[in-house]
Motif scaffolding. Sequence first.
Motif, PDB file in Angstrom:
ATOM      1  N   GLU A  72       6.319  30.892 -12.870  1.00 15.85           N
ATOM      2  CA  GLU A  72       5.070  30.169 -12.682  1.00 15.85           C
ATOM      3  C   GLU A  72       5.259  28.902 -11.871  1.00 15.85           C
ATOM      4  OE1 GLU A  72       4.130  31.646 -17.119  1.00 15.85           O
ATOM      5  OE2 GLU A  72       3.774  29.557 -16.651  1.00 15.85           O
ATOM      6  N   ALA A  73       6.500  28.457 -11.697  1.00 19.23           N
ATOM      7  CA  ALA A  73       6.775  27.266 -10.897  1.00 19.23           C
ATOM      8  C   ALA A  73       7.189  27.626  -9.490  1.00 19.23           C
ATOM      9  CB  ALA A  73       7.868  26.431 -11.560  1.00 19.23           C
ATOM     10  N   THR A  74       6.990  28.904  -9.126  1.00 17.83           N
ATOM     11  CA  THR A  74       7.331  29.317  -7.767  1.00 17.83           C
ATOM     12  C   THR A  74       6.610  28.456  -6.747  1.00 17.83           C
ATOM     13  OG1 THR A  74       7.622  31.587  -8.517  1.00 17.83           O
ATOM     14  CG2 THR A  74       7.349  31.252  -6.156  1.00 17.83           C
ATOM     15  N   ALA A  75       5.377  28.101  -7.064  1.00 19.43           N
ATOM     16  CA  ALA A  75       4.623  27.257  -6.140  1.00 19.43           C
ATOM     17  C   ALA A  75       5.338  25.939  -5.911  1.00 19.43           C
ATOM     18  CB  ALA A  75       3.229  26.994  -6.709  1.00 19.43           C
ATOM     19  N   THR A  76       5.854  25.354  -6.981  1.00 23.20           N
ATOM     20  CA  THR A  76       6.551  24.077  -6.852  1.00 23.20           C
ATOM     21  C   THR A  76       7.779  24.198  -5.972  1.00 23.20           C
ATOM     22  OG1 THR A  76       5.803  23.511  -9.065  1.00 23.20           O
ATOM     23  CG2 THR A  76       7.581  22.190  -8.146  1.00 23.20           C
ATOM     24  N   LYS A  77       8.500  25.316  -6.073  1.00 20.03           N
ATOM     25  CA  LYS A  77       9.715  25.480  -5.284  1.00 20.03           C
ATOM     26  C   LYS A  77       9.426  25.499  -3.802  1.00 20.03           C
ATOM     27  CE  LYS A  77      11.484  29.225  -7.006  1.00 20.03           C
ATOM     28  NZ  LYS A  77      12.510  30.280  -7.101  1.00 20.03           N
ATOM     29  N   ARG A  78       8.248  25.950  -3.438  1.00 24.94           N
ATOM     30  CA  ARG A  78       7.967  26.143  -2.027  1.00 24.94           C
ATOM     31  C   ARG A  78       7.311  24.936  -1.375  1.00 24.94           C
ATOM     32  NH1 ARG A  78      10.955  29.504  -3.346  1.00 24.94           N
ATOM     33  NH2 ARG A  78      10.706  31.745  -3.122  1.00 24.94           N
ATOM     34  N   ASN A 100       3.119  19.085 -12.642  1.00 26.91           N
ATOM     35  CA  ASN A 100       4.242  18.216 -13.011  1.00 26.91           C
ATOM     36  C   ASN A 100       4.827  17.500 -11.809  1.00 26.91           C
ATOM     37  OD1 ASN A 100       4.865  18.154 -15.861  1.00 26.91           O
ATOM     38  ND2 ASN A 100       5.221  20.365 -15.733  1.00 26.91           N
ATOM     39  N   LEU A 101       5.009  18.207 -10.712  1.00 25.89           N
ATOM     40  CA  LEU A 101       5.560  17.598  -9.506  1.00 25.89           C
ATOM     41  C   LEU A 101       4.630  16.507  -8.985  1.00 25.89           C
ATOM     42  CD1 LEU A 101       7.573  17.481  -7.142  1.00 25.89           C
ATOM     43  CD2 LEU A 101       6.225  19.277  -6.041  1.00 25.89           C
ATOM     44  N   GLN A 102       3.339  16.800  -8.943  1.00 25.08           N
ATOM     45  CA  GLN A 102       2.370  15.813  -8.464  1.00 25.08           C
ATOM     46  C   GLN A 102       2.387  14.568  -9.344  1.00 25.08           C
ATOM     47  OE1 GLN A 102      -0.849  18.546  -8.850  1.00 25.08           O
ATOM     48  NE2 GLN A 102      -0.805  19.202  -6.701  1.00 25.08           N
ATOM     49  N   ARG A 135       0.844  -1.192   0.000  1.00 21.81           N
ATOM     50  CA  ARG A 135       0.000   0.000   0.000  1.00 21.81           C
ATOM     51  C   ARG A 135       0.881   1.245   0.000  1.00 21.81           C
ATOM     52  NH1 ARG A 135      -3.137  -3.532  -0.898  1.00 21.81           N
ATOM     53  NH2 ARG A 135      -5.104  -4.022   0.154  1.00 21.81           N
ATOM     54  N   ILE A 136       0.436   2.274  -0.723  1.00 21.90           N
ATOM     55  CA  ILE A 136       1.160   3.551  -0.749  1.00 21.90           C
ATOM     56  C   ILE A 136       0.156   4.688  -0.629  1.00 21.90           C
ATOM     57  CG2 ILE A 136       2.567   5.115  -2.147  1.00 21.90           C
ATOM     58  CD1 ILE A 136       3.985   2.723  -3.327  1.00 21.90           C
ATOM     59  N   LEU A 137       0.447   5.604   0.264  1.00 17.72           N
ATOM     60  CA  LEU A 137      -0.329   6.843   0.365  1.00 17.72           C
ATOM     61  C   LEU A 137       0.470   7.946  -0.318  1.00 17.72           C
ATOM     62  CD1 LEU A 137      -2.694   8.525   1.341  1.00 17.72           C
ATOM     63  CD2 LEU A 137      -1.496   8.841   3.518  1.00 17.72           C
ATOM     64  N   CYS A 138      -0.143   8.556  -1.308  1.00 16.88           N
ATOM     65  CA  CYS A 138       0.495   9.598  -2.105  1.00 16.88           C
ATOM     66  C   CYS A 138      -0.297  10.889  -1.896  1.00 16.88           C
ATOM     67  CB  CYS A 138       0.493   9.156  -3.566  1.00 16.88           C
ATOM     68  SG  CYS A 138       1.515  10.108  -4.662  1.00 16.88           S
ATOM     69  N   ASP A 139      -0.136  11.480  -0.721  1.00 17.09           N
ATOM     70  CA  ASP A 139      -0.865  12.696  -0.337  1.00 17.09           C
ATOM     71  C   ASP A 139       0.032  13.885  -0.689  1.00 17.09           C
ATOM     72  OD1 ASP A 139      -3.053  14.065   0.962  1.00 17.09           O
ATOM     73  OD2 ASP A 139      -1.681  14.436   2.620  1.00 17.09           O
ATOM     74  N   VAL A 140      -0.064  14.337  -1.912  1.00 14.57           N
ATOM     75  CA  VAL A 140       0.960  15.194  -2.499  1.00 14.57           C
ATOM     76  C   VAL A 140       0.813  16.662  -2.102  1.00 14.57           C
ATOM     77  CG1 VAL A 140       1.204  13.673  -4.490  1.00 14.57           C
ATOM     78  CG2 VAL A 140      -0.417  15.581  -4.586  1.00 14.57           C
ATOM     79  N   PRO A 141       1.900  17.447  -2.266  1.00 15.84           N
ATOM     80  CA  PRO A 141       1.795  18.901  -2.103  1.00 15.84           C
ATOM     81  C   PRO A 141       0.792  19.453  -3.100  1.00 15.84           C
ATOM     82  CG  PRO A 141       4.084  18.216  -2.261  1.00 15.84           C
ATOM     83  CD  PRO A 141       3.261  17.019  -2.614  1.00 15.84           C
ATOM     84  N   CYS A 142       0.008  20.413  -2.690  1.00  6.94           N
ATOM     85  CA  CYS A 142      -1.017  20.954  -3.577  1.00  6.94           C
ATOM     86  C   CYS A 142      -1.250  22.421  -3.249  1.00  6.94           C
ATOM     87  CB  CYS A 142      -2.316  20.166  -3.449  1.00  6.94           C
ATOM     88  SG  CYS A 142      -3.119  20.324  -1.845  1.00  6.94           S
ATOM     89  N   SER A 143      -2.084  23.063  -4.043  1.00 12.20           N
ATOM     90  CA  SER A 143      -2.382  24.483  -3.829  1.00 12.20           C
ATOM     91  C   SER A 143      -3.195  24.705  -2.563  1.00 12.20           C
ATOM     92  CB  SER A 143      -3.133  25.044  -5.033  1.00 12.20           C
ATOM     93  OG  SER A 143      -4.400  24.410  -5.168  1.00 12.20           O
ATOM     94  N   VAL A 182      -3.944  14.755 -13.057  1.00 10.72           N
ATOM     95  CA  VAL A 182      -2.734  14.053 -12.619  1.00 10.72           C
ATOM     96  C   VAL A 182      -2.960  12.545 -12.681  1.00 10.72           C
ATOM     97  CG1 VAL A 182      -1.177  13.643 -10.677  1.00 10.72           C
ATOM     98  CG2 VAL A 182      -1.978  15.974 -11.175  1.00 10.72           C
ATOM     99  N   VAL A 183      -4.112  12.093 -12.201  1.00 11.55           N
ATOM    100  CA  VAL A 183      -4.416  10.659 -12.190  1.00 11.55           C
ATOM    101  C   VAL A 183      -4.450  10.111 -13.613  1.00 11.55           C
ATOM    102  CG1 VAL A 183      -6.195   8.959 -11.652  1.00 11.55           C
ATOM    103  CG2 VAL A 183      -5.630  10.752  -9.993  1.00 11.55           C
TER     104      VAL A 183
END
Length: 833
Positions: A527-533, A317-319, A284-292, A351-352
């Motif tokens: 526009e990828a500033t969100a990803t960096k943080r 892309n990161l997700q 089992r894997i939980l993939c509770d990813v970073p999001c907005s 993403v899915v």
Amino acid sequence: MGRGRGGGRGNFRGKGRHRGNRDNRDSERTTSWSEIERKNHLFENYYKNGGFLDEGEFEDMWKHLASELPNSFRFTGTKGEAVAVREIFKKRYIPGIAAAQFEGESVQPPQPVQAFPDELVWDMKTHRKAIRRFKPFADFQKFLVAETSSGNISRQEVVSMIPPHFLDVKPGMVVLDMCAAPGSKSAQLAEMIHGDEEERVKKAASNESFDATSDGDYTDDGRSTGLLIANDTDYKRAGMLVHQVKRLNFPNLIVTQHDASIFPSIELPPATGSTRPQYLKFDRILCDVPCSGDGTARKNPNVWQKWTPRDGLGLHNLQLRILCRGLQLLKKGGRLVYSTCSMNPVENEAVVASAIEACGGIKKVQLVDCSDHLPNLIRKPGLNTWKVLDTSTVGGGDKENHMFTSWDTFLKTLKKYEVEDPGRKFSNKIIPGVFPPTATTDDARIALERCLRVYPHLQNTGGFFIAVLEKLDDIKAGAPGNLSTEDVLQKSKNASQGHSTPVEGTNGSTPGNSKRLKRKSEELDEEATATKRTKTESNGTDDNVTMTDIPQEANSELSATGADTDAQVSQELNDTLAAESKPPVKLKPENQSQKEYFEYLSPTDSTIAKILDFFGISERFPRDRFLVRNKEGLLLNKIYYTSELARTIIEANKTRGFRFIHCGVVMFVSHKVKDKDGDNTSVSTWRLQNEGIKILEPWASKRIVECDSRDTLYKMLIEIFPKLPKDGDHGLGEVGNQLEALDVGCCFMRIGKREAEDGDEGFPFPMVLPVWRHPGSINLMVDKDDRKANLLRLYNVKDPDLINFVLDKAKRDAKAEREEENDRESEVMNTAD
């Protein structure tokens, strides 16, 4: 605008890198929470016109989203203890709260959340003014704080509790939580992995028969054979995670610190008769990813101030890379839950769908129909169509909003503005994969309606998205690259000229060579500033985060026995090498400054043997699972205990550069005492630690005392170092009588469950606590917070004044010494005169 749920996931829009530190986030806020206006027209218009809900239901949802979020909490630990603490809460605090009146109406007390079984999840919708006014709420708050500190309650948002339930974890399973901090979901998973092993261990230790395979795998003498690996990319956040899970005292747990999108493969020892290493795959894997985090707007008002459509576009892309890596690590037949606290389909269904197509389509990975799971949870199906919102600009101003329904409509708009307004800029993160998939045949269509959407108005919660995926077959494709709009357009141009393959990792395309996350932070566009943080970001400057010694998808799919044939591994290796643009890179040795060491002791270690013999521990209790946390492997201060699989993984991977942050439950602690003759020469011995005592106690036959009296336990909780004189009354009841017959050292104190009778409230559940037998006193070896929590839970003592005889004596001695010194000084002065 951070994730915010269960402690937050950081403010990725700011320049700081606090990632989820609530204190830092709050200190940066210039406007108080109550003063922030809960309005954002762009935010509202997207969810009103993007095809999510009909107009009437949208208005209801939006009204809830702009209101305060109810407080919620969960009873944790073993089910028996959780139910017992729940019953104390219901009997002691609910009646007082329900009897209060506020503005002419009865105050609504906390209520169980119907979506979850066994009344273990509760929320409270009471107005804050009422909470501040009435004493029952103050009493309840003290109880809540004390039990949270003890690990019996977890303060967690309701929707955050949902994903672990859909993983359907059983004891014995191997589970990965890829983006685990702050740890609330990891705690849920750890509880599921351990199941009801305590009762089975007691039966095993007593040589009673029990079923070791019903509802899980308890074949390790009643212990669960499963393991949870909880991971987070940031060291500080991993520390938060450790703090959360340590309260549960579970040995079947490892905390790691790696970028989830390139989480390294875990090596296992070779199968019998082979020299080739195996690689772990997860049940089992939980993939509770970073999001907005726009679903957290009820508790994170900064969402209202800062939401833009580029938040989700910048994270897609990161997700996707994290989800694809999770699917690679998943065992064939295993399940993965992908979740976010965002309502944006760019971060969810898109993403899915992109991940399924990148991994080979629905013949390799499928969405699971979970409509019959948690039947009382009100949910909406996933979306099959949606619109993508972007805001274009000219020279940083002159903004214009656009709704795109497909990649083609976006391309047409680009061409239009190239002629009419050539200076206008769109997001560079719009790619084909953010739009609905285009497959029309049933054998290729992804059933996105099987995803779950939880909106705020459905059961008065935050917003959440959950998708349950099952891996049907091995995945040979590499992970999708970090594509930009320019990349896609250039690849399409090259493909049309016969210079390249189709775009990788996008809906309706064929995945190509894998791009690794090795970018420097300055290479990210605005526009990828969100990803960096976000908390799973890698800035590309840390050379320790590399790939494993063979390509990740050459890892063997472990069979039920944990072994693969050489032919299978060889074929996977050849297939993967053919798809890779670069040769595999070895995981580099660890050189981070905050290095943690985990050194296992020999099963024949003489000190361990003496300790276990002192307590009469059965020979069946494993001797090869004790570790110390120093480079030299010395017995200095603490001895930890872990599960067998945890030991196997750490031993096989500790020199491969793996970042292990936490593993093991403290079992023994070094203790300094005077010898029997009262000599000041200290000798080192070892005492039981409260964290690990319950694991060891069923196997003990020596140094056990029984406590049946509430009065005796109360005295031992309220008094620190009460006297145990050789002659005269000790006032410690049956415990004192038993301790008088024992030598100096630590003991198990068993407190059996006893129902209330004749005004005696009994004990709500069995407990075992460590007690130290000194030459002239005793002491319950639990810290002050645990003492106070027990006094509140068992005796309803709210603000106890603990009596510390040793401290009081030291104060008296210090006072007497000062007075004696003053007398000497006065005598000297009088003599001089």
